[in-house]
Design an enzyme around this catalytic site. Structure first.
Site, PDB file in Angstrom:
ATOM      1  N   HIS A   1     -15.666   3.839  -7.508  1.00  0.00           N
ATOM      2  CA  HIS A   1     -14.862   4.894  -6.940  1.00  0.00           C
ATOM      3  C   HIS A   1     -13.438   4.765  -7.477  1.00  0.00           C
ATOM      4  O   HIS A   1     -12.652   5.461  -7.929  1.00  0.00           O
ATOM      5  CB  HIS A   1     -14.897   4.593  -5.385  1.00  0.00           C
ATOM      6  CG  HIS A   1     -13.795   5.989  -4.874  1.00  0.00           C
ATOM      7  ND1 HIS A   1     -14.061   7.238  -4.414  1.00  0.00           N
ATOM      8  CD2 HIS A   1     -12.472   5.773  -4.351  1.00  0.00           C
ATOM      9  CE1 HIS A   1     -13.252   7.949  -3.859  1.00  0.00           C
ATOM     10  NE2 HIS A   1     -12.326   7.054  -4.005  1.00  0.00           N
ATOM     11  N   GLU A   2     -13.188   3.526  -7.256  1.00  0.00           N
ATOM     12  CA  GLU A   2     -11.816   3.149  -7.800  1.00  0.00           C
ATOM     13  C   GLU A   2     -11.301   3.257  -9.139  1.00  0.00           C
ATOM     14  O   GLU A   2     -10.503   3.527  -9.534  1.00  0.00           O
ATOM     15  CB  GLU A   2     -11.313   1.720  -7.337  1.00  0.00           C
ATOM     16  CG  GLU A   2     -11.150   1.576  -5.488  1.00  0.00           C
ATOM     17  CD  GLU A   2     -10.729   2.552  -4.788  1.00  0.00           C
ATOM     18  OE1 GLU A   2      -9.836   3.464  -5.189  1.00  0.00           O
ATOM     19  OE2 GLU A   2     -11.176   2.937  -3.674  1.00  0.00           O
TER      20      GLU A   2
ATOM     21  N   GLN B   1       0.363   4.525  -1.261  1.00  0.00           N
ATOM     22  CA  GLN B   1      -0.290   5.826  -1.114  1.00  0.00           C
ATOM     23  C   GLN B   1      -0.527   5.885   0.423  1.00  0.00           C
ATOM     24  O   GLN B   1      -0.789   4.892   1.070  1.00  0.00           O
ATOM     25  CB  GLN B   1      -1.590   6.112  -1.606  1.00  0.00           C
ATOM     26  CG  GLN B   1      -1.999   7.392  -1.490  1.00  0.00           C
ATOM     27  CD  GLN B   1      -3.448   7.674  -2.150  1.00  0.00           C
ATOM     28  OE1 GLN B   1      -4.324   6.679  -2.575  1.00  0.00           O
ATOM     29  NE2 GLN B   1      -3.852   9.066  -2.422  1.00  0.00           N
TER      30      GLN B   1
ATOM     31  N   HIS C   1     -10.904   6.481 -10.474  1.00  0.00           N
ATOM     32  CA  HIS C   1      -9.586   7.265 -10.356  1.00  0.00           C
ATOM     33  C   HIS C   1      -8.881   7.150 -11.629  1.00  0.00           C
ATOM     34  O   HIS C   1      -7.895   7.702 -11.754  1.00  0.00           O
ATOM     35  CB  HIS C   1      -9.114   6.485  -9.327  1.00  0.00           C
ATOM     36  CG  HIS C   1      -9.043   7.058  -7.828  1.00  0.00           C
ATOM     37  ND1 HIS C   1      -8.996   8.343  -7.575  1.00  0.00           N
ATOM     38  CD2 HIS C   1      -9.648   6.492  -6.662  1.00  0.00           C
ATOM     39  CE1 HIS C   1      -9.071   8.702  -6.325  1.00  0.00           C
ATOM     40  NE2 HIS C   1      -9.413   7.366  -5.550  1.00  0.00           N
TER      41      HIS C   1
ATOM     42  N   PRO D   1      -6.164  -2.081   5.257  1.00  0.00           N
ATOM     43  CA  PRO D   1      -6.584  -0.872   5.997  1.00  0.00           C
ATOM     44  C   PRO D   1      -7.463   0.141   5.490  1.00  0.00           C
ATOM     45  O   PRO D   1      -8.175   0.806   5.917  1.00  0.00           O
ATOM     46  CB  PRO D   1      -5.227  -0.173   6.322  1.00  0.00           C
ATOM     47  CG  PRO D   1      -4.507  -0.436   5.413  1.00  0.00           C
ATOM     48  CD  PRO D   1      -4.592  -1.752   4.952  1.00  0.00           C
TER      49      PRO D   1
ATOM     50  N   TYR E   1     -12.782  14.294   0.101  1.00  0.00           N
ATOM     51  CA  TYR E   1     -13.968  13.350  -0.426  1.00  0.00           C
ATOM     52  C   TYR E   1     -15.241  14.282  -0.857  1.00  0.00           C
ATOM     53  O   TYR E   1     -15.602  14.461  -1.888  1.00  0.00           O
ATOM     54  CB  TYR E   1     -14.228  12.201   0.181  1.00  0.00           C
ATOM     55  CG  TYR E   1     -13.028  11.200   0.260  1.00  0.00           C
ATOM     56  CD1 TYR E   1     -13.060  10.110  -0.643  1.00  0.00           C
ATOM     57  CD2 TYR E   1     -11.772  11.492   0.967  1.00  0.00           C
ATOM     58  CE1 TYR E   1     -12.113   8.966  -0.575  1.00  0.00           C
ATOM     59  CE2 TYR E   1     -10.878  10.400   1.239  1.00  0.00           C
ATOM     60  CZ  TYR E   1     -10.857   9.312   0.003  1.00  0.00           C
ATOM     61  OH  TYR E   1      -9.800   8.405   0.054  1.00  0.00           O
TER      62      TYR E   1
ATOM     63  N   ASP F   1      -1.215  10.176   5.819  1.00  0.00           N
ATOM     64  CA  ASP F   1      -2.167   9.177   6.288  1.00  0.00           C
ATOM     65  C   ASP F   1      -2.738   9.407   7.558  1.00  0.00           C
ATOM     66  O   ASP F   1      -3.817   8.896   8.124  1.00  0.00           O
ATOM     67  CB  ASP F   1      -1.189   7.899   6.434  1.00  0.00           C
ATOM     68  CG  ASP F   1      -0.701   7.095   5.291  1.00  0.00           C
ATOM     69  OD1 ASP F   1      -1.495   7.601   4.036  1.00  0.00           O
ATOM     70  OD2 ASP F   1       0.204   6.507   5.199  1.00  0.00           O
TER      71      ASP F   1
ATOM     72  N   GLY G   1     -10.574   0.607   2.032  1.00  0.00           N
ATOM     73  CA  GLY G   1     -11.648   0.134   1.277  1.00  0.00           C
ATOM     74  C   GLY G   1     -11.203  -0.427  -0.133  1.00  0.00           C
ATOM     75  O   GLY G   1     -11.507  -1.419  -0.455  1.00  0.00           O
ATOM     76  N   GLY G   2     -10.562   0.609  -0.634  1.00  0.00           N
ATOM     77  CA  GLY G   2      -9.807   0.201  -2.110  1.00  0.00           C
ATOM     78  C   GLY G   2      -8.756   1.152  -2.312  1.00  0.00           C
ATOM     79  O   GLY G   2      -8.681   2.245  -1.734  1.00  0.00           O
ATOM     80  N   MET G   3      -7.892   0.596  -3.203  1.00  0.00           N
ATOM     81  CA  MET G   3      -6.867   1.505  -3.649  1.00  0.00           C
ATOM     82  C   MET G   3      -6.662   1.373  -5.258  1.00  0.00           C
ATOM     83  O   MET G   3      -6.507   0.218  -5.832  1.00  0.00           O
ATOM     84  CB  MET G   3      -5.548   0.910  -2.958  1.00  0.00           C
ATOM     85  CG  MET G   3      -4.359   1.659  -3.491  1.00  0.00           C
ATOM     86  SD  MET G   3      -4.426   3.504  -3.113  1.00  0.00           S
ATOM     87  CE  MET G   3      -3.566   4.160  -4.241  1.00  0.00           C
ATOM     88  N   GLU G   4      -6.458   2.472  -6.010  1.00  0.00           N
ATOM     89  CA  GLU G   4      -6.533   2.579  -7.484  1.00  0.00           C
ATOM     90  C   GLU G   4      -5.603   2.294  -8.027  1.00  0.00           C
ATOM     91  O   GLU G   4      -5.175   2.880  -9.082  1.00  0.00           O
ATOM     92  CB  GLU G   4      -7.204   4.094  -7.481  1.00  0.00           C
ATOM     93  CG  GLU G   4      -6.346   5.336  -7.201  1.00  0.00           C
ATOM     94  CD  GLU G   4      -6.418   5.734  -5.805  1.00  0.00           C
ATOM     95  OE1 GLU G   4      -6.888   4.905  -5.206  1.00  0.00           O
ATOM     96  OE2 GLU G   4      -5.989   6.996  -5.788  1.00  0.00           O
TER      97      GLU G   4
ATOM     98  N   ARG H   1      -9.932  -3.012   8.289  1.00  0.00           N
ATOM     99  CA  ARG H   1     -10.245  -1.867   7.531  1.00  0.00           C
ATOM    100  C   ARG H   1     -10.416  -0.387   8.391  1.00  0.00           C
ATOM    101  O   ARG H   1     -11.318  -0.604   9.087  1.00  0.00           O
ATOM    102  CB  ARG H   1     -11.612  -1.999   6.457  1.00  0.00           C
ATOM    103  CG  ARG H   1     -11.838  -0.794   5.683  1.00  0.00           C
ATOM    104  CD  ARG H   1     -12.976  -1.430   4.838  1.00  0.00           C
ATOM    105  NE  ARG H   1     -13.546  -0.092   4.044  1.00  0.00           N
ATOM    106  CZ  ARG H   1     -14.716  -0.271   3.387  1.00  0.00           C
ATOM    107  NH1 ARG H   1     -15.415  -1.252   3.333  1.00  0.00           N
ATOM    108  NH2 ARG H   1     -15.160   0.971   2.725  1.00  0.00           N
TER     109      ARG H   1
ATOM    110  N   GLU I   1      -9.487  12.845  -4.870  1.00  0.00           N
ATOM    111  CA  GLU I   1     -10.625  12.240  -4.042  1.00  0.00           C
ATOM    112  C   GLU I   1     -11.715  12.824  -4.491  1.00  0.00           C
ATOM    113  O   GLU I   1     -12.844  12.242  -4.666  1.00  0.00           O
ATOM    114  CB  GLU I   1     -10.066  12.036  -2.588  1.00  0.00           C
ATOM    115  CG  GLU I   1      -9.124  11.187  -2.305  1.00  0.00           C
ATOM    116  CD  GLU I   1      -9.082   9.779  -2.869  1.00  0.00           C
ATOM    117  OE1 GLU I   1     -10.102   9.370  -3.169  1.00  0.00           O
ATOM    118  OE2 GLU I   1      -8.086   9.216  -2.865  1.00  0.00           O
TER     119      GLU I   1
ATOM    120  N   GLN J   1       0.999  -0.966  -0.070  1.00  0.00           N
ATOM    121  CA  GLN J   1      -0.146  -0.203  -0.045  1.00  0.00           C
ATOM    122  C   GLN J   1       0.955   1.222   0.037  1.00  0.00           C
ATOM    123  O   GLN J   1       1.419   1.676   1.053  1.00  0.00           O
ATOM    124  CB  GLN J   1      -0.853  -0.116   0.972  1.00  0.00           C
ATOM    125  CG  GLN J   1      -1.816   1.127   1.575  1.00  0.00           C
ATOM    126  CD  GLN J   1      -2.740   1.675   0.293  1.00  0.00           C
ATOM    127  OE1 GLN J   1      -3.092   0.911  -0.357  1.00  0.00           O
ATOM    128  NE2 GLN J   1      -2.543   2.961   0.080  1.00  0.00           N
TER     129      GLN J   1
ATOM    130  N   LYS K   1     -11.705   2.439   8.340  1.00  0.00           N
ATOM    131  CA  LYS K   1     -13.041   2.986   8.595  1.00  0.00           C
ATOM    132  C   LYS K   1     -13.900   2.446   9.411  1.00  0.00           C
ATOM    133  O   LYS K   1     -14.644   2.951  10.096  1.00  0.00           O
ATOM    134  CB  LYS K   1     -13.480   3.504   7.200  1.00  0.00           C
ATOM    135  CG  LYS K   1     -14.773   4.054   6.954  1.00  0.00           C
ATOM    136  CD  LYS K   1     -15.345   4.004   5.599  1.00  0.00           C
ATOM    137  CE  LYS K   1     -16.766   4.044   5.414  1.00  0.00           C
ATOM    138  NZ  LYS K   1     -17.150   3.847   4.127  1.00  0.00           N
TER     139      LYS K   1
END
Ligand code: BES
Ligand code: ZN
Length: 627
Positions: free
Chosen positions: A313-314, A159, A317, A284, A399, A391, A286-289, A573, A336, A157, A575
């Site tokens: 969403h992803e 970002q 991006h 950690p 967002y 982070d 929901g998603g990463m683009e 996750r 975002e 991960q 969130k």
């Protein structure tokens, strides 16, 4: 999603600092003004036993400054073995190097001294290195925490500023490079990257990747595990562990349609394929683009496709973020906020107005919570992140406030005109990184100047540089939620029974709205009545479970405690788990339970989540993502 809203690390007060220089990246130690990374070639061994990546990185650098004699790269916790200059015929010349001063947020610069005669406009350096087992950008997941339980899983991960913990490079979103990689993994496992992936399994465990489109470092990504591939459409598919593959392919069956819809709305998709990688539940986010291959939490596999906004969403991006990139983390809203706007457009086109309005209204609720909790300076779109790890300052502001800003522009100029503007924006800035100020100038020249008087410069500046929500914001509203509010109200007032609520017909979004607006206290017998009618404690929908568990904690509803513990021990996750720990910490008994659960769960969480939760559970204000 107000992550670290109240307890973030002490930030230097902006007033004590120099004015921000727009477009200057305060989160890199690399000398990107003197040299630019153009191409990266990785050759890495994935060693699960010591939890180490080991190998070499070849960096093709462009010289921007003829007199510069030292290359500085970003690293964090890397062990550097050798550095060479690689000659045109492949000869190697060892170069002196040293580590510069360690910065707890930014890591350690690797300083490489160039030979006096090296004046070429482009040259190649080879760094031989290995990562550390606790690299902030990698999670080494033991077999027991995977779906299949038989093999370990590794994923990256990068970002925001974690690529430097697994590759020495210029870790800045304004530096774009193409890459190729050779990854050696244990036989039987598969490696995938944010690049062209071969759906065939390599019998020798050696995988080759090529990424011809230039990307910033935060989109560099690697996943390794017992992974299989299932096609969804001609350009789309899913990689997952065998036990979740079929469920994931069914859940995300609409992804090809989403891709087609997005192209109609925003212009050609420029990345070739769009696949999904399903990660272990400890992911950690929901998603990463990651380009060509979004990384996705398994917690959205609800069985009824109700949480696929994440995929929209992803995917979005691929335009906002991956094509037109924020040039610094201060400009994250350009990634975002624009993406949430596009995401909602995709949902509206595919699933209709009602669904769109509910997602929008839930987003606004989250934003309001964050605006109430955050220091005003952190509710500004162009946020000052100097001295902090991006982070740690993650919130809904970039967002949902970003989304409202674009929605407000759309309401003033009309959909057709604003859509044309957006398409032109993606075309003009494709494969570039831009700042808030570059966006503002482009907006001024290409939308506002053509229709003077529609919006004022002061209004734009309020959106970009002032805290909170401008009074002229066009706020989303859902009529579906009005009916849910009535039902909740009548039930809480004792005018109807739980069994008579239309919960069986409610979508996930209606349930979330129903649960998120409970009063502070609810009588426990009412909760068990609701639980009996709808099986909330045992729901397979992790978002609904999250909202329900918050109510359970507040009201000491003990029948949900076992689920709470297993939820926190399997899901990572941020969130979904952060609010639960925060709620638990509000009472002495809850704090004791939180400590006991966290002691068991901490080892399963990603370093990014651990940094957040250490602060909440142990009260360690100084905790950082890095050690
Ligand atoms: N790019 C983000 C995740 C991210 C942002 C990681 C900033 C590190 C720093 C990703 O696209 C994202 O927004 N994920 C959301 C999904 C949601 C808004 C649908 C998440 O993980 O919750
Ligand atoms: Zn995003």
């Amino acid at each position: 999603m107000a992550l670290l809203a109240s307890s973030s690390v002490v930030a230097p007060r902006a007033a004590e600092l120099e004015p921000i220089v727009p477009g200057r990246d305060y989160h890199t130690l690399a000398n990107t003004d003197e040299f630019r990374l153009r191409h990266l070639k990785l050759e890495l061994q994935v060693l699960f036993e010591p939890r180490i990546l080991s190998g070499i990185a070849d960096l093709t650098l462009e010289r921007l400054q003829p007199t510069a004699r030292q290359v500085r790269l970003d690293t964090r916790d890397l062990t550097i073995r050798h550095v060479w200059w690689v000659g045109n015929t492949g000869e190697l010349v060892a170069l002196p190097f040293q580590k510069g001063a360690y910065d707890r947020t930014l890591g350690t610069p690797l300083e490489i001294d160039l030979p006096a005669g090296l004046n070429a406009a482009e040259f190649k350096l080879r760094v031989s290195y290995q990562t550390r087992p606790d690299a902030s950008g990698l999670q080494w997941v033991p077999a027991a925490q995977t779906a299949g339980k038989t093999d370990p899983y590794l994923y990256s991960q990068s970002q925001a500023i974690n690529a430097r913990s697994w590759v020495p490079l210029q870790d800045s979103p304004q530096v774009r490079f193409t890459y190729e990689a050779t990854i050696h993994v244990p036989v039987g496992l598969r490696a995938v990257m944010s690049a062209a992936n071969n759906p065939q399994l390599a019998p020798d465990g050696v995988y080759h990747f090529d990424m011809p489109q230039a990307i910033p470092s935060y989109l560099l990504a690697l996943g390794v595990g017992k992974l299989e591939f299932q096609a969804i459409g001609p350009r789309t598919g899913v990689y997952a562990e065998p036990p979740v593959l079929a469920a994931a392919a069914a859940e995300f069956a609409d992804v090809e349609k989403m891709l087609e819809t997005s192209e109609q709305l925003f212009g050609a998709y420029r990345w070739g394929r769009y696949d999904l990688l399903i990660l272990p539940p400890s992911f950690p986010f929901g998603g990463m683009e990651n380009p060509r291959l979004s990384f996705i939490t398994p917690t959205v596999i609800a069985g009824d496709r109700s949480l696929v906004a994440l995929i929209a969403h992803e995917l979005a991006h691929s335009w906002s973020g991956n094509l037109v990139t924020n040039s610094t983390w201060r400009d994250l809203w350009l990634n975002e906020g624009v993406t949430v706007f596009l995401e909602r457009r995709i949902l509206q086109a595919l699933y209709g107005q009602r669904r769109h309005d509910m997602e929008d209204a839930l987003g606004l609720q989250d934003l309001r919570t964050d605006i109430a909790d955050l220091p005003p300076a952190d509710t500004v779109l162009a946020i000052d992140l100097r001295g902090r790890n991006p982070d740690d300052v993650f919130s809904d502001v970039p967002y949902e406030k970003g989304r409202l800003f674009l929605g407000w522009l759309e309401s003033r100029f009309g959909r057709a005109e604003f859509d044309a503007f957006l398409r032109g924006y993606f075309d003009h800035f494709a494969f570039q990184s831009i700042s808030t100020e570059q966006f503002r100038a482009w907006l001024e020249q290409n939308l506002i100047a053509e229709r003077p008087g529609v919006v004022s410069a002061a209004e734009i500046d309020a959106w970009l540089y002032r805290p909170g929500l401008p009074p002229s914001a066009v706020l989303p509203h859902s009529t579906a939620f009005a009916a849910v509010d009535r039902a909740r109200h009548e039930w809480l007032a004792g005018k109807r029974s739980a069994a008579s609520l239309p919960g069986k017909e409610w979508t996930t979004n209606e349930w979330l709205h129903f649960l998120n607006h409970f009063p502070q206290r609810t009588v426990r017998t009412r909760l068990s009545e609701l639980d009996d009618a709808f099986g909330l404690t045992t729901t397979g929908n992790n978002e609904i479970a999250h909202s329900w568990l918050r109510i359970a904690i507040r009201n000491e509803y003990t029948p949900a405690y076992e689920r709470l513990a297993s939820y926190l021990e399997t899901i990572g996750r941020r969130k979904l788990i952060k609010p639960l720990y925060e709620d638990l910490m509000k009472t002495p008994a809850g704090a004791a339970r939180a400590a006991a659960i966290y002691a068991r769960a901490r080892g399963n969480y990603h370093p990014i989540a651990v940094a957040t939760l250490d602060r909440i559970v142990y009260g360690r204000k100084d905790a950082q993502v890095t050690r």
